[in-house]
Design an enzyme around this catalytic site. Sequence first.
Site, mmCIF file in Angstrom:
data_model
loop_
_atom_site.group_PDB
_atom_site.id
_atom_site.type_symbol
_atom_site.label_atom_id
_atom_site.label_comp_id
_atom_site.label_asym_id
_atom_site.label_seq_id
_atom_site.Cartn_x
_atom_site.Cartn_y
_atom_site.Cartn_z
ATOM 1 N N HIS A 87 0.912 -1.344 -0.089
ATOM 2 C CA HIS A 87 0.008 0.063 -0.091
ATOM 3 C C HIS A 87 0.876 1.232 0.010
ATOM 4 O O HIS A 87 1.202 1.711 1.280
ATOM 5 C CB HIS A 87 -0.824 -0.047 1.175
ATOM 6 C CG HIS A 87 -2.024 1.173 1.265
ATOM 7 N ND1 HIS A 87 -3.151 0.872 1.777
ATOM 8 C CD2 HIS A 87 -1.930 2.194 0.673
ATOM 9 C CE1 HIS A 87 -3.842 2.167 1.396
ATOM 10 N NE2 HIS A 87 -3.128 2.793 1.114
ATOM 11 N N ASN A 121 -5.069 5.819 -7.289
ATOM 12 C CA ASN A 121 -5.678 7.146 -7.306
ATOM 13 C C ASN A 121 -4.859 8.293 -7.911
ATOM 14 O O ASN A 121 -4.369 9.244 -7.299
ATOM 15 C CB ASN A 121 -6.013 7.599 -5.997
ATOM 16 C CG ASN A 121 -5.194 7.501 -4.939
ATOM 17 O OD1 ASN A 121 -4.146 6.820 -5.089
ATOM 18 N ND2 ASN A 121 -5.278 8.268 -3.789
ATOM 19 N N ASN A 307 -5.765 9.939 6.682
ATOM 20 C CA ASN A 307 -7.198 9.038 6.657
ATOM 21 C C ASN A 307 -6.769 7.651 6.390
ATOM 22 O O ASN A 307 -5.902 7.023 5.489
ATOM 23 C CB ASN A 307 -7.549 9.630 5.198
ATOM 24 C CG ASN A 307 -9.003 8.963 4.762
ATOM 25 O OD1 ASN A 307 -9.511 8.146 5.491
ATOM 26 N ND2 ASN A 307 -9.649 9.607 3.774
ATOM 27 N N ASP A 334 1.070 2.839 3.569
ATOM 28 C CA ASP A 334 0.574 3.852 3.115
ATOM 29 C C ASP A 334 0.982 5.208 2.730
ATOM 30 O O ASP A 334 0.611 6.482 3.207
ATOM 31 C CB ASP A 334 -0.929 4.435 3.918
ATOM 32 C CG ASP A 334 -1.932 5.227 3.324
ATOM 33 O OD1 ASP A 334 -1.970 5.482 2.157
ATOM 34 O OD2 ASP A 334 -2.976 5.553 4.156
ATOM 35 N N HIS A 338 2.851 14.488 -0.326
ATOM 36 C CA HIS A 338 2.160 15.740 -0.536
ATOM 37 C C HIS A 338 3.184 17.214 -0.749
ATOM 38 O O HIS A 338 4.119 16.986 -0.134
ATOM 39 C CB HIS A 338 0.808 16.241 0.470
ATOM 40 C CG HIS A 338 -0.071 15.109 0.533
ATOM 41 N ND1 HIS A 338 -0.986 15.276 -0.673
ATOM 42 C CD2 HIS A 338 -0.602 14.356 1.196
ATOM 43 C CE1 HIS A 338 -2.086 14.222 -0.293
ATOM 44 N NE2 HIS A 338 -1.693 13.614 0.814
ATOM 45 N N PRO A 352 -4.850 14.819 3.499
ATOM 46 C CA PRO A 352 -4.517 13.644 4.278
ATOM 47 C C PRO A 352 -3.445 12.690 3.827
ATOM 48 O O PRO A 352 -3.225 12.634 2.688
ATOM 49 C CB PRO A 352 -5.833 12.839 4.530
ATOM 50 C CG PRO A 352 -6.603 13.231 3.223
ATOM 51 C CD PRO A 352 -6.076 14.623 2.846
ATOM 52 N N GLY A 353 -2.441 12.303 4.772
ATOM 53 C CA GLY A 353 -1.206 11.681 4.221
ATOM 54 C C GLY A 353 -0.034 11.776 4.779
ATOM 55 O O GLY A 353 0.384 12.930 5.092
#
Length: 460
Positions: A87, A121, A307, A334, A338, A352-353
Amino acid sequence: MTGTTTGTTTGNHHDDSAFPPVGPLAAAAPGELLLTGVRPYGEGEDVKVLIRDGVIAAIGADVEAGEGARVLDFDSLILLPGLVDIHVHLREPGREDTETLATGSAAAARGGFTAVFTMANTAPVTDDPAIAESVWLKAQAIGLCDVHPVGSITKGLKGQGLTEFGMMADSQAKVRMFSDDGKCVDDPQIMRRAIEYARGEDVLLAQHCEDPRLTKGAVAHEGPTAARLGLGGWPRVAEESIVARDAIMARDYGGRMHICHASTEGTVELVKWAKERDIPLTAEVTPHHLILTDARLETFDGVNRVNPPLREDRDAAALREALIEGVIDCVATDHAPHGSEEKCCEFEHAKPGMLGLETSLPIIAKEFVLDGPCDWRWLAKVMSERPAEIVRLPGHGRPIAVGEPANLTVVDPGRPWTVRGADLASKAENTPYEDMEMAVSVAATVLRGRVTALDGKADA
């Protein structure tokens, strides 16, 4: 209702042809590589490991390499299987300003990873065989890490029509995992169809568990901290209701279901319930949900927005216990880069991230091995072997043994380092661990006998 444990599947689960062959630039390194002064799984005395043409050829105290071999000398360091992360978000195509396949692969190699699965995404969304193939081929040309594209469950991540699982699975990229991560497939009828379709193609579905009707305006865990700070609360039930629904669907319709980034005590209980009934459900947990809590939100720093959100102490404690006991199957970062303008803003508007590839191994090693009840063999299980098993990925997460592919990580438990976002390989800097000292370093990463990282530098 009739329970199903495996469902109808097609193809050979252990057939290497289920995944694409590696490209010429990322193929096994020819010649010999000798690792000296390593201890497989941190056990026993120092040994030498001889790698020939990308395969482990010999292990022992008196192993010798031939003339012209590359030799890496270590001082009683720990040898583990190369790590596998199922992920990550590498952002390409579309958001190369925050991460690229090259920078993400470098971060993976420096973090000890030999294979990662990058989520769909992107822009455009990875819902088409051509997009998946472009990601796979470009990453193979870079050659630092096996980057497997994840296909979206629904077209455009819109939660409506399904993507062509079969076409993507049969493409050059051989997509074996599908997820709308970042969004939840919240329509139960669409999810049922996806499970039935995925069962027929023998591919894995990974669900981002969030009922969007319960998270409108939510940016933080629903609890005393969010209430005091005036932040929109994100209840546990938004996650747990989807986990419960999809576990029951997996039971009744027979597809393999994977829970992304489990974050609550209740999710742990639901996953345990499913496994006790032999439902084909697996789950992952991130390093940040294991060790960080919503207490960090006091500063309103956007770097702490993620998130699902950071939750309370009891959630983190339940997740740690579940990972130790095997209720939660594996660790996944995850990794979500950003730009600074997307994080250095009002908390409510921050994307989020968090970054995770280079800090994941040190965090898990410190929390569970150095300061906890687990050993290095357990760490290999939750960060390499089990993730590879979940996605049925050949060649990775394999035992350290003669005849096995040389996908390896050398760990130095005695070389601390301080996290600086600006010094990480990722194009972004949004790490929640800025200025934190990590007790463990990755000394080297080896992909099919090729050294992809050495002493903190990628592409050695």
